[in-house]
Design a protein around this motif. Structure first.
Motif, PDB file in Angstrom:
ATOM      1  N   LEU A   1     -24.494 -61.443  30.580  1.00  6.91           N
ATOM      2  CA  LEU A   1     -25.403 -60.296  30.623  1.00  6.91           C
ATOM      3  C   LEU A   1     -25.351 -59.528  29.299  1.00  6.91           C
ATOM      4  CD1 LEU A   1     -27.147 -58.004  31.821  1.00  6.91           C
ATOM      5  CD2 LEU A   1     -25.077 -57.146  32.940  1.00  6.91           C
TER       6      LEU A   1
ATOM      7  N   LEU B   1     -28.526 -58.989  26.673  1.00  6.91           N
ATOM      8  CA  LEU B   1     -29.055 -57.673  26.302  1.00  6.91           C
ATOM      9  C   LEU B   1     -28.970 -57.454  24.788  1.00  6.91           C
ATOM     10  CD1 LEU B   1     -27.659 -55.416  29.177  1.00  6.91           C
ATOM     11  CD2 LEU B   1     -29.969 -56.350  28.937  1.00  6.91           C
TER      12      LEU B   1
ATOM     13  N   LEU C   1     -35.043 -55.474  28.700  1.00  2.00           N
ATOM     14  CA  LEU C   1     -34.797 -55.517  30.136  1.00  2.00           C
ATOM     15  C   LEU C   1     -35.769 -56.450  30.834  1.00  2.00           C
ATOM     16  CD1 LEU C   1     -33.884 -51.857  31.145  1.00  2.00           C
ATOM     17  CD2 LEU C   1     -32.409 -53.864  30.973  1.00  2.00           C
TER      18      LEU C   1
ATOM     19  N   TRP D   1     -34.508 -59.904  30.112  1.00  2.09           N
ATOM     20  CA  TRP D   1     -33.285 -60.153  30.867  1.00  2.09           C
ATOM     21  C   TRP D   1     -33.603 -60.384  32.341  1.00  2.09           C
ATOM     22  CZ3 TRP D   1     -28.994 -61.866  32.355  1.00  2.09           C
ATOM     23  CH2 TRP D   1     -28.378 -61.379  33.516  1.00  2.09           C
ATOM     24  N   ARG D   2     -34.472 -59.588  32.915  1.00  4.46           N
ATOM     25  CA  ARG D   2     -34.760 -59.731  34.345  1.00  4.46           C
ATOM     26  C   ARG D   2     -35.443 -61.054  34.660  1.00  4.46           C
ATOM     27  NH1 ARG D   2     -35.994 -53.251  34.843  1.00  4.46           N
ATOM     28  NH2 ARG D   2     -33.791 -52.692  34.998  1.00  4.46           N
TER      29      ARG D   2
ATOM     30  N   ARG E   1     -32.590 -63.513  34.597  1.00  3.05           N
ATOM     31  CA  ARG E   1     -31.828 -63.388  35.845  1.00  3.05           C
ATOM     32  C   ARG E   1     -32.544 -64.089  36.988  1.00  3.05           C
ATOM     33  NH1 ARG E   1     -31.251 -57.462  37.621  1.00  3.05           N
ATOM     34  NH2 ARG E   1     -33.323 -57.851  38.455  1.00  3.05           N
TER      35      ARG E   1
ATOM     36  N   GLN F   1     -26.908 -48.397  31.867  1.00  2.00           N
ATOM     37  CA  GLN F   1     -27.855 -49.502  32.035  1.00  2.00           C
ATOM     38  C   GLN F   1     -27.111 -50.809  32.287  1.00  2.00           C
ATOM     39  OE1 GLN F   1     -30.317 -51.119  28.590  1.00  2.00           O
ATOM     40  NE2 GLN F   1     -31.739 -49.704  29.579  1.00  2.00           N
TER      41      GLN F   1
ATOM     42  N   ASP G   1     -25.705 -50.818  35.823  1.00  2.00           N
ATOM     43  CA  ASP G   1     -26.790 -51.083  36.785  1.00  2.00           C
ATOM     44  C   ASP G   1     -27.152 -52.563  36.808  1.00  2.00           C
ATOM     45  OD1 ASP G   1     -26.931 -48.405  37.425  1.00  2.00           O
ATOM     46  OD2 ASP G   1     -28.716 -48.000  36.206  1.00  2.00           O
ATOM     47  N   GLU G   2     -27.373 -53.145  35.632  1.00  2.00           N
ATOM     48  CA  GLU G   2     -27.799 -54.545  35.565  1.00  2.00           C
ATOM     49  C   GLU G   2     -26.714 -55.483  36.076  1.00  2.00           C
ATOM     50  OE1 GLU G   2     -30.806 -55.560  35.069  1.00  2.00           O
ATOM     51  OE2 GLU G   2     -31.547 -53.549  34.555  1.00  2.00           O
TER      52      GLU G   2
ATOM     53  N   TRP H   1     -26.788 -55.283  39.892  1.00  2.00           N
ATOM     54  CA  TRP H   1     -27.933 -56.005  40.462  1.00  2.00           C
ATOM     55  C   TRP H   1     -27.764 -57.516  40.327  1.00  2.00           C
ATOM     56  CZ3 TRP H   1     -31.158 -51.893  37.609  1.00  2.00           C
ATOM     57  CH2 TRP H   1     -31.330 -50.778  38.440  1.00  2.00           C
TER      58      TRP H   1
END
Length: 200
Positions: free
Chosen positions: A94, A98, A126, A129-130, A133, A167, A170-171, A174
């Motif tokens: 992660l 980022l 983000l 990254w999402r 993911r 941040q 949080d990531e 999740w």
């Protein structure tokens, strides 16, 4: 088979993950260590050496693969029946994702340019990254063999100062939730002791 192993710093999560690998190698599986950390400074180099020294002393014939960014593609390539892969760890992956998507902004010539650059620097990484993911989670459900994923549980402490730090927390949270949802087994390691959260 997907097994997520969570724990804080120095909780024993990596050692527990390696013990799981040993159970599979006793059954004839070959073992692959997929490392996501990068030795970008002396302190991280020391941490990596500590893990390497530990593996050198165990009885597992490791195949070491280093992949800081393209974890999903590497897992697709490596996973197969009769192989156990230990990924250590998801939170380094992660971090790498980022940082790789946050190039230093060009100097802004106007106030509005600065505002635009700031907005891009916050949201585009983000979004990238999402998507990474989502691709990773989707891939986990089709991998053959056994994959053991090590990840830091970072949400048990105080809320960190600084937007970037919050941040990241949080990531990471999740990411862990998404992996836990599709994993067959989830174990939380605290003070070297495993607590089973989910079992197939």
């Amino acid at each position: 088979m997907i097994h997520l192993v969570l724990g804080g710093a120095r909780s024993g999560k990596s050692r527990y993950g390696e013990a799981l690998v040993r159970q599979y190698t006793a059954l004839g599986f070959d073992a692959c260590y997929l490392a996501t950390a990068q030795a970008l400074d002396a302190e991280m180099s020391s941490r990596i050496r500590l893990h390497q020294d530990g593996r050198a002393k165990d009885d597992i014939d490791w195949q070491l693969v280093e992949e800081p960014l393209a974890l999903t593609a590497k897992l697709k390539h490596l996973a197969k029946p009769g192989r156990v892969i230990l990924v250590d760890c998801l939170t380094f992956w992660l971090t790498n994702q980022l940082l790789a998507q946050s190039p230093e902004a060009e100097p802004a010539s106007t106030e509005s340019d600065f505002a635009l650059d700031f907005a891009r620097s916050r949201h585009e990484p983000l979004e990238h990254w999402r998507q990474q993911r989502a691709d990773f989670i989707q891939t986990l459900s089709i991998l053959e063999g056994v994959v053991i994923l090590i990840s830091n549980e970072v949400g048990s402490g105080i809320v960190p100062l600084g937007e970037l730090s919050r941040q990241f927390v949080d990531e990471a949270g999740w990411l862990n939730q998404a992996v836990a949802e599709v994993a067959d087994n989830v174990t939380l390691v605290v003070a070297g002791l495993p607590l089973v959260l989910k079992s197939s």
